[in-house]
Each structure stands twice: as structure tokens, then as C-alpha cells.
Design a protein around this motif. Structure first.
Motif, PDB file in Angstrom:
ATOM      1  N   ILE A  90      46.400  -7.092  54.273  1.00  0.00           N
ATOM      2  CA  ILE A  90      45.303  -8.024  54.320  1.00  0.00           C
ATOM      3  C   ILE A  90      44.730  -8.014  53.139  1.00  0.00           C
ATOM      4  N   TRP A  91      45.067  -8.902  52.255  1.00  0.00           N
ATOM      5  CA  TRP A  91      44.878  -8.781  50.803  1.00  0.00           C
ATOM      6  C   TRP A  91      44.360 -10.435  50.317  1.00  0.00           C
ATOM      7  N   SER A  92      43.590 -10.227  49.170  1.00  0.00           N
ATOM      8  CA  SER A  92      43.165 -11.387  48.466  1.00  0.00           C
ATOM      9  C   SER A  92      43.437 -11.537  47.098  1.00  0.00           C
ATOM     10  N   VAL A  93      43.515 -12.566  46.827  1.00  0.00           N
ATOM     11  CA  VAL A  93      43.876 -12.698  45.053  1.00  0.00           C
ATOM     12  C   VAL A  93      42.726 -13.420  44.463  1.00  0.00           C
ATOM     13  N   ASN A  94      42.223 -13.287  43.260  1.00  0.00           N
ATOM     14  CA  ASN A  94      41.152 -14.045  42.720  1.00  0.00           C
ATOM     15  C   ASN A  94      41.209 -15.478  42.539  1.00  0.00           C
ATOM     16  N   SER A  95      42.525 -16.149  42.642  1.00  0.00           N
ATOM     17  CA  SER A  95      42.567 -17.439  42.691  1.00  0.00           C
ATOM     18  C   SER A  95      42.229 -18.350  43.842  1.00  0.00           C
ATOM     19  N   GLY A  96      41.537 -17.401  44.961  1.00  0.00           N
ATOM     20  CA  GLY A  96      40.928 -18.083  46.011  1.00  0.00           C
ATOM     21  C   GLY A  96      41.527 -18.014  47.351  1.00  0.00           C
ATOM     22  N   SER A  97      42.540 -17.066  47.758  1.00  0.00           N
ATOM     23  CA  SER A  97      43.081 -16.901  48.847  1.00  0.00           C
ATOM     24  C   SER A  97      43.040 -15.749  49.345  1.00  0.00           C
ATOM     25  N   THR A  98      43.055 -15.444  50.911  1.00  0.00           N
ATOM     26  CA  THR A  98      43.427 -14.200  51.626  1.00  0.00           C
ATOM     27  C   THR A  98      44.422 -14.322  52.419  1.00  0.00           C
ATOM     28  N   SER A  99      45.298 -13.446  52.517  1.00  0.00           N
ATOM     29  CA  SER A  99      46.598 -13.387  53.165  1.00  0.00           C
ATOM     30  C   SER A  99      46.584 -12.216  54.205  1.00  0.00           C
ATOM     31  N   LEU A 100      47.145 -12.438  55.385  1.00  0.00           N
ATOM     32  CA  LEU A 100      47.415 -11.599  56.316  1.00  0.00           C
ATOM     33  C   LEU A 100      48.909 -11.678  56.604  1.00  0.00           C
ATOM     34  N   ASP A 101      49.663 -10.186  56.717  1.00  0.00           N
ATOM     35  CA  ASP A 101      51.101 -10.068  56.729  1.00  0.00           C
ATOM     36  C   ASP A 101      51.083  -9.410  58.160  1.00  0.00           C
ATOM     37  N   PHE A 102      52.041 -10.008  58.963  1.00  0.00           N
ATOM     38  CA  PHE A 102      52.383  -9.206  60.134  1.00  0.00           C
ATOM     39  C   PHE A 102      53.887  -8.969  60.295  1.00  0.00           C
ATOM     40  N   ALA A 103      54.487  -7.868  60.627  1.00  0.00           N
ATOM     41  CA  ALA A 103      55.741  -7.770  61.030  1.00  0.00           C
ATOM     42  C   ALA A 103      56.342  -8.658  61.994  1.00  0.00           C
ATOM     43  N   GLY A 104      57.535  -9.178  61.786  1.00  0.00           N
ATOM     44  CA  GLY A 104      58.195 -10.084  62.598  1.00  0.00           C
ATOM     45  C   GLY A 104      57.871 -11.551  62.809  1.00  0.00           C
ATOM     46  N   ALA A 147      38.893 -21.566  60.316  1.00  0.00           N
ATOM     47  CA  ALA A 147      40.035 -21.707  61.264  1.00  0.00           C
ATOM     48  C   ALA A 147      41.430 -21.117  61.085  1.00  0.00           C
ATOM     49  N   VAL A 148      41.979 -20.489  61.790  1.00  0.00           N
ATOM     50  CA  VAL A 148      43.497 -19.911  61.667  1.00  0.00           C
ATOM     51  C   VAL A 148      44.509 -20.897  61.135  1.00  0.00           C
ATOM     52  N   PRO A 149      44.952 -20.950  59.961  1.00  0.00           N
ATOM     53  CA  PRO A 149      46.272 -21.727  59.682  1.00  0.00           C
ATOM     54  C   PRO A 149      47.270 -21.269  60.504  1.00  0.00           C
ATOM     55  N   ALA A 150      48.159 -22.296  60.259  1.00  0.00           N
ATOM     56  CA  ALA A 150      49.607 -21.868  61.080  1.00  0.00           C
ATOM     57  C   ALA A 150      50.330 -20.838  60.266  1.00  0.00           C
ATOM     58  N   GLY A 151      50.913 -19.926  60.841  1.00  0.00           N
ATOM     59  CA  GLY A 151      51.577 -18.808  60.046  1.00  0.00           C
ATOM     60  C   GLY A 151      52.944 -19.478  59.383  1.00  0.00           C
ATOM     61  N   SER A 152      53.139 -18.646  58.679  1.00  0.00           N
ATOM     62  CA  SER A 152      54.640 -18.962  57.825  1.00  0.00           C
ATOM     63  C   SER A 152      55.545 -17.766  57.825  1.00  0.00           C
ATOM     64  N   TYR A 153      56.663 -18.027  58.460  1.00  0.00           N
ATOM     65  CA  TYR A 153      57.602 -16.720  58.501  1.00  0.00           C
ATOM     66  C   TYR A 153      58.463 -16.707  57.257  1.00  0.00           C
ATOM     67  N   ASN A 154      58.614 -15.408  56.754  1.00  0.00           N
ATOM     68  CA  ASN A 154      59.373 -15.127  55.694  1.00  0.00           C
ATOM     69  C   ASN A 154      60.593 -14.331  56.253  1.00  0.00           C
ATOM     70  N   TYR A 175      49.485 -15.501  57.377  1.00  0.00           N
ATOM     71  CA  TYR A 175      48.354 -16.305  57.643  1.00  0.00           C
ATOM     72  C   TYR A 175      47.726 -16.293  56.245  1.00  0.00           C
ATOM     73  N   THR A 176      47.390 -17.413  55.552  1.00  0.00           N
ATOM     74  CA  THR A 176      46.924 -17.472  54.235  1.00  0.00           C
ATOM     75  C   THR A 176      45.511 -18.421  54.600  1.00  0.00           C
ATOM     76  N   PHE A 177      44.550 -18.017  54.421  1.00  0.00           N
ATOM     77  CA  PHE A 177      43.224 -18.704  54.165  1.00  0.00           C
ATOM     78  C   PHE A 177      42.694 -19.095  52.875  1.00  0.00           C
ATOM     79  N   GLN A 178      42.263 -20.160  52.699  1.00  0.00           N
ATOM     80  CA  GLN A 178      41.781 -20.589  51.378  1.00  0.00           C
ATOM     81  C   GLN A 178      40.362 -20.033  50.839  1.00  0.00           C
ATOM     82  N   VAL A 179      40.184 -18.750  51.077  1.00  0.00           N
ATOM     83  CA  VAL A 179      38.849 -17.943  50.648  1.00  0.00           C
ATOM     84  C   VAL A 179      39.217 -16.771  50.266  1.00  0.00           C
ATOM     85  N   THR A 180      38.405 -16.039  49.291  1.00  0.00           N
ATOM     86  CA  THR A 180      38.840 -14.871  48.719  1.00  0.00           C
ATOM     87  C   THR A 180      37.790 -13.652  49.563  1.00  0.00           C
ATOM     88  N   GLY A 181      38.499 -12.824  50.551  1.00  0.00           N
ATOM     89  CA  GLY A 181      37.939 -11.756  51.533  1.00  0.00           C
ATOM     90  C   GLY A 181      37.544 -10.578  50.625  1.00  0.00           C
TER      91      GLY A 181
END
Length: 175
Positions: free
Chosen positions: A107-121, A142-149, A157-163
Motif C-alpha cells: 500500500i504505497w504512494s509515489v510523489n508523482s501523484g498515485s497510490t497503489s494497492l497490491d494483493f497476492a493472486g 472510486a475503486v479503479p479496475a485492478g490490473s493483474y501482473n 489497484y492504482t488511484f490517482q491521488v497521493t496517500g
């Protein structure tokens, strides 16, 4: 299911949120409605119910870590990130690190303006897996669509805000 955060709220929607039939008798002054709104006494209106949910969610305490890439245009990563996260750096800590029986990898942010949440699977086929995120009482929207790697076997899940700012600890509520 969370009530709308803006616009019209119907009493039938409040009933459904309370686990009742949509047509059940209801009053704004009754205890269950007041508890949902967080208004113990006094004046109450439908607007007090914006964004409210009977589901309490999972509360996670993030002891924030930070990594600054340095250079002419530095990126500052902040929050919690474990090995196997989409963040390139291991940061901070979190407790608990499980949500709906799934490991939280970051659950992390980068100063370029986004916050990401990573879940297993792969969580992309489950639209009810993640329905809202708040950090220190502020909704990320709003929760964006998740992206599977598939290489990391994580859903992001990446939000366009810095948390996160990388200092101290933060309270994250996942629903």
C-alpha cells in the motif's frame, strides 16, 4: 454496499444498507439509522448518510517507510511495500497484512501523484473484492479496475491521488 457519496439517497437504499427489505418501515430518527450516520442525537438528514456503510471494513496500520531515488527529478516512494510488490522498493510495515484472506503485498504512494494497492493472486474477476479505500479518513475515490501482473502474481489497484508522505503511521480502511 456503501451508500452514495453524493447526489440523491433514498430511504429504500438506507434500508438495504441496513440489511432490510427496501420497502420496510424506516425513520431517520431510529437508532439503526443514527448509528449508520454516526449521529447519536439531534438533527439528522439524509446527507449525513453520504458514503456510509454498515460494513466496517478492515483497518490496517501502516508504519510508513520512504525511499527517495535522488537525481534531478527524484521520485519519492512512501508507505508499505513487501518483496513481490509492484513497488521497486521494500518500504515500512503494515498490520495486518491480510485482507479477505488475501496477502497485502503493498500500500504505497509515489510523489508523482498515485497510490497503489497490491494483493497476492488474481483478484480482477471479483468486483466486490475491493469497493472502497480510505487513508487517514480520506476516501481515495472510486475503486479503479485492478490490473493483474502474472509475473509477480499480484493484482494492483492504482488511484490517482497521493496517500502517504513517508512520515509516521497512517490508518488505512479497506472495504
Amino acid at each position: 454496499m456503501t451508500l452514495p457519496s453524493s447526489g440523491a439517497i433514498s430511504l429504500s437504499a438506507v434500508n438495504v444498507e441496513l440489511g432490510r427489505a427496501s420497502t420496510a418501515a424506516i425513520s431517520l430518527g431510529e437508532t439503526a439509522v443514527r448509528n449508520l450516520a454516526g449521529i447519536a442525537s439531534g438533527a439528522i438528514s439524509l446527507s449525513n448518510l453520504y458514503g456510509k456503510s454498515l460494513v466496517t471494513g478492515t483497518t490496517i496500520t501502516v508504519t510508513e517507510g520512504q525511499y527517495d531515488t535522488g537525481g534531478k527529478v527524484p521520485f519519492v516512494y512512501a508507505g508499505y511495500s513487501a518483496s513481490g510488490s509492484s513497488c521497486a522498493y521494500v518500504l515500512g510495515s503494515a498490520s495486518p497484512t491480510i485482507y479477505k484472506s488475501v496477502a497485502i503485498k503493498g500500500i504505497w504512494s509515489v510523489n508523482s501523484g498515485s497510490t497503489s494497492l497490491d494483493f497476492a493472486g488474481n483478484q480482477t474477476g471479483n468486483s466486490s473484492f475491493l469497493t472502497s479505500v480510505t487513508i487517514n479518513g480520506t476516501s481515495l475515490g472510486a475503486v479503479p479496475a485492478g490490473s493483474y501482473n502474472s509475473n509477480l502474481n499480484i493484482t494492483t489497484y492504482t488511484f490517482q491521488v497521493t496517500g502517504f508522505d513517508g512520515v509516521g503511521s497512517s490508518t488505512v480502511v479497506l472495504r
